[in-house]
Design a protein around this motif. Structure first.
Motif, PDB file in Angstrom:
ATOM      1  N   GLU A 140       9.389  20.179 -13.669  1.00 12.09           N
ATOM      2  CA  GLU A 140      10.360  19.215 -13.152  1.00 12.09           C
ATOM      3  C   GLU A 140      10.226  19.191 -11.632  1.00 12.09           C
ATOM      4  O   GLU A 140      10.452  20.197 -10.957  1.00 12.09           O
ATOM      5  N   THR A 141       9.862  18.012 -11.098  1.00 10.48           N
ATOM      6  CA  THR A 141       9.517  17.911  -9.680  1.00 10.48           C
ATOM      7  C   THR A 141      10.407  16.887  -8.994  1.00 10.48           C
ATOM      8  O   THR A 141      10.532  15.743  -9.451  1.00 10.48           O
ATOM      9  N   ALA A 142      11.027  17.306  -7.916  1.00 14.18           N
ATOM     10  CA  ALA A 142      11.876  16.391  -7.148  1.00 14.18           C
ATOM     11  C   ALA A 142      11.016  15.413  -6.368  1.00 14.18           C
ATOM     12  O   ALA A 142       9.977  15.775  -5.819  1.00 14.18           O
TER      13      ALA A 142
ATOM     14  N   LYS B  73       0.825  -1.207   0.000  1.00 20.33           N
ATOM     15  CA  LYS B  73       0.000   0.000   0.000  1.00 20.33           C
ATOM     16  C   LYS B  73       0.860   1.258   0.000  1.00 20.33           C
ATOM     17  O   LYS B  73       0.716   2.141   0.844  1.00 20.33           O
ATOM     18  N   THR B  74       1.772   1.316  -0.948  1.00 23.00           N
ATOM     19  CA  THR B  74       2.647   2.479  -1.080  1.00 23.00           C
ATOM     20  C   THR B  74       2.494   3.077  -2.469  1.00 23.00           C
ATOM     21  O   THR B  74       2.029   2.413  -3.406  1.00 23.00           O
ATOM     22  N   LEU B  75       2.873   4.350  -2.646  1.00 25.48           N
ATOM     23  CA  LEU B  75       2.713   5.052  -3.920  1.00 25.48           C
ATOM     24  C   LEU B  75       3.792   4.595  -4.895  1.00 25.48           C
ATOM     25  O   LEU B  75       4.980   4.581  -4.554  1.00 25.48           O
ATOM     26  N   LEU B  76       3.373   4.215  -6.111  1.00 27.55           N
ATOM     27  CA  LEU B  76       4.298   3.685  -7.108  1.00 27.55           C
ATOM     28  C   LEU B  76       4.186   4.439  -8.421  1.00 27.55           C
ATOM     29  O   LEU B  76       3.102   4.870  -8.810  1.00 27.55           O
ATOM     30  N   ILE B  77       5.324   4.584  -9.107  1.00 29.05           N
ATOM     31  CA  ILE B  77       5.362   5.088 -10.480  1.00 29.05           C
ATOM     32  C   ILE B  77       6.262   4.161 -11.291  1.00 29.05           C
ATOM     33  O   ILE B  77       7.030   3.370 -10.729  1.00 29.05           O
TER      34      ILE B  77
ATOM     35  N   HIS C 232       8.940  -0.714 -11.246  1.00 23.31           N
ATOM     36  CA  HIS C 232       8.272   0.346 -10.509  1.00 23.31           C
ATOM     37  C   HIS C 232       9.196   0.873  -9.416  1.00 23.31           C
ATOM     38  O   HIS C 232      10.120   0.182  -8.979  1.00 23.31           O
ATOM     39  N   VAL C 233       8.889   2.101  -9.001  1.00 26.40           N
ATOM     40  CA  VAL C 233       9.671   2.752  -7.963  1.00 26.40           C
ATOM     41  C   VAL C 233       8.709   3.258  -6.891  1.00 26.40           C
ATOM     42  O   VAL C 233       7.653   3.822  -7.212  1.00 26.40           O
ATOM     43  N   GLN C 234       9.079   3.051  -5.640  1.00 27.56           N
ATOM     44  CA  GLN C 234       8.297   3.576  -4.526  1.00 27.56           C
ATOM     45  C   GLN C 234       8.560   5.075  -4.378  1.00 27.56           C
ATOM     46  O   GLN C 234       9.707   5.505  -4.339  1.00 27.56           O
ATOM     47  N   VAL C 235       7.481   5.864  -4.305  1.00 28.05           N
ATOM     48  CA  VAL C 235       7.604   7.310  -4.103  1.00 28.05           C
ATOM     49  C   VAL C 235       7.173   7.619  -2.678  1.00 28.05           C
ATOM     50  O   VAL C 235       6.025   7.379  -2.291  1.00 28.05           O
ATOM     51  N   ILE C 236       8.109   8.172  -1.918  1.00 30.88           N
ATOM     52  CA  ILE C 236       7.823   8.503  -0.523  1.00 30.88           C
ATOM     53  C   ILE C 236       7.198   9.895  -0.412  1.00 30.88           C
ATOM     54  O   ILE C 236       6.279  10.119   0.371  1.00 30.88           O
ATOM     55  N   SER C 237       7.666  10.826  -1.232  1.00 30.55           N
ATOM     56  CA  SER C 237       7.113  12.186  -1.203  1.00 30.55           C
ATOM     57  C   SER C 237       7.452  12.892  -2.506  1.00 30.55           C
ATOM     58  O   SER C 237       8.340  12.477  -3.253  1.00 30.55           O
ATOM     59  N   GLY C 238       6.719  13.974  -2.790  1.00 29.43           N
ATOM     60  CA  GLY C 238       7.004  14.803  -3.970  1.00 29.43           C
ATOM     61  C   GLY C 238       5.853  14.899  -4.938  1.00 29.43           C
ATOM     62  O   GLY C 238       5.673  15.917  -5.592  1.00 29.43           O
ATOM     63  N   ILE C 239       5.038  13.828  -5.062  1.00 27.93           N
ATOM     64  CA  ILE C 239       3.907  13.822  -5.979  1.00 27.93           C
ATOM     65  C   ILE C 239       2.738  13.105  -5.318  1.00 27.93           C
ATOM     66  O   ILE C 239       2.891  12.486  -4.258  1.00 27.93           O
TER      67      ILE C 239
END
Length: 361
Positions: free
Chosen positions: A332-334, A287-291, A344-351
């Motif tokens: 362009e967003t860090a 249940k984590t944010l992925l891109i 896939h990559v786990q996104v902890i913060s930023g989007i």
């Protein structure tokens, strides 16, 4: 006549060029956009291993003899104390009989020497015999007592050896291996011959995996495991790390460590000796944010830049970023990332899930 012709030609060319410029439209850039979604991601280590029972017992013999009977075969289910095989007991029984006769002799000698000692003791007390005669009678009596004890011990040993002629199952289990046949001679020596190999419970199996030294640092007890075997290629089996052995194994200059994986086998599909293709999940997040991983590799080209306003929000302490479309702008967003499984990559913060993320033009 030439000047009007030249002027007319120039005007015609100019009109044609103007029309082309008016009708020309720049190529439209079509961007591939995705939304961040919630899901699960993991990092894993792969290895190969061998299926084996959780506990096996080798059944041998403590006496030598000829196999006269076999009462169990491969795959037989046996119970503790059940007769697996039997040796010819004729010589063992003869030894018991000899020791019984020897005990009877020693008991008779003891009875005589006891009676004699009591007589000598009475005579000695009345002064009828010397001290030397008394001591001799006492010594013979004590020697007879020791002789009976020795004969009794030899008889117990002979009877125990006779009982060893019956090869009994030490545990409840399944016979994995039978190494003897009727008529075969087995010789007990410093190395006990193995007659049978029993598996305690084949519904509880283990996988002995060889994990490379580069990966062993990430392996911890209790981590989740999945594996497949060639006999059931379409089925995935589950397991759990139960132990990581410290003793290394070296083969062709490759160092591996044996990792034990507990694997339930209620349906008995896993058999000893099968090769397992193993995936050990060293890190997992649910249940984590992925891109998509490719979103981190996108950068606008010159054609994209002509149609969109490019704005940067990258901070100096951030090394990973994505491009987010907002109206007619690409920003362009860090992003702060976590696990990466190369897809896939786990996104902890930023989007957030509301952002439109560019993956490719």
């Amino acid at each position: 006549m030439k000047k009007p012709l030249i002027i007319t030609t120039i005007l015609t060319v100019a009109i044609a060029c103007t029309a082309l410029l008016i009708n020309h439209k720049p190529a439209r850039v079509v961007l591939s956009i995705e939304k961040a979604t919630y899901g699960s991601i993991s990092q894993s280590v792969t290895a190969t291993g061998t299926i084996a029972p959780m506990d096996t017992v080798s059944v041998g013999t403590q006496v030598s003899g000829i196999i006269s009977m076999i009462n169990a075969d491969f795959n037989s289910r046996v119970h503790k104390g059940q007769l697996l095989a039997q040796l010819d007991k004729s010589l063992l029984q003869a030894t018991v009989d000899q020791n019984m006769a020897a005990l009877a002799t020693q008991q008779s000698t003891l009875a005589y020497n006891k009676s004699n000692f009591h007589r000598q003791e009475i005579l000695y007390n009345t002064g009828s015999i010397s001290k030397a005669d008394y001591d001799l009678a006492l010594n013979n009596y004590n020697a007879a007592v020791a002789g009976v004890a020795n004969a009794e011990a030899q008889l117990r040993s002979a009877r125990k050896n006779l009982s060893y002629g019956d090869i009994l199952a030490p545990i409840d289990g399944v016979v994995l291996s039978r190494n003897v046949s009727i008529g075969q001679t087995v010789a007990s020596s410093f190395t006990t011959p193995t007659l049978f190999v029993l598996a305690k419970d084949i519904k509880q199996m283990q996988v002995q995996a060889d994990v490379d030294e580069a990966d062993i640092g990430n392996i911890q007890k209790g981590e989740r495991v999945s594996f497949t075997v060639d006999a059931h290629v379409d089925e995935e089996f589950k397991g759990t790390i139960s132990d990581v052995r410290l003793q290394p194994r070296v083969s062709a200059n490759v160092v591996t460590y044996t990792t034990i994986i507990y694997a339930p086998n209620d349906d008995l599909k896993l058999k000893p000796g099968m090769t397992a293709n193993i995936t050990i999940y060293t890190k997992e997040v649910n249940k984590t944010l992925l891109i998509s991983s490719k979103a981190l590799n996108y950068y606008p080209d010159s054609l994209t830049a002509t149609q969109y306003k490019l704005r940067s929000q990258v901070h100096k302490d951030k090394s990973r970023y994505v491009w987010v479309q907002r109206g007619d702008s690409l920003i362009e967003t860090a992003v702060r990332t976590g696990l990466d499984d190369n897809t896939h990559v786990q996104v902890i913060s930023g989007i957030s899930t509301k952002d439109s993320i560019i993956t490719k033009p």
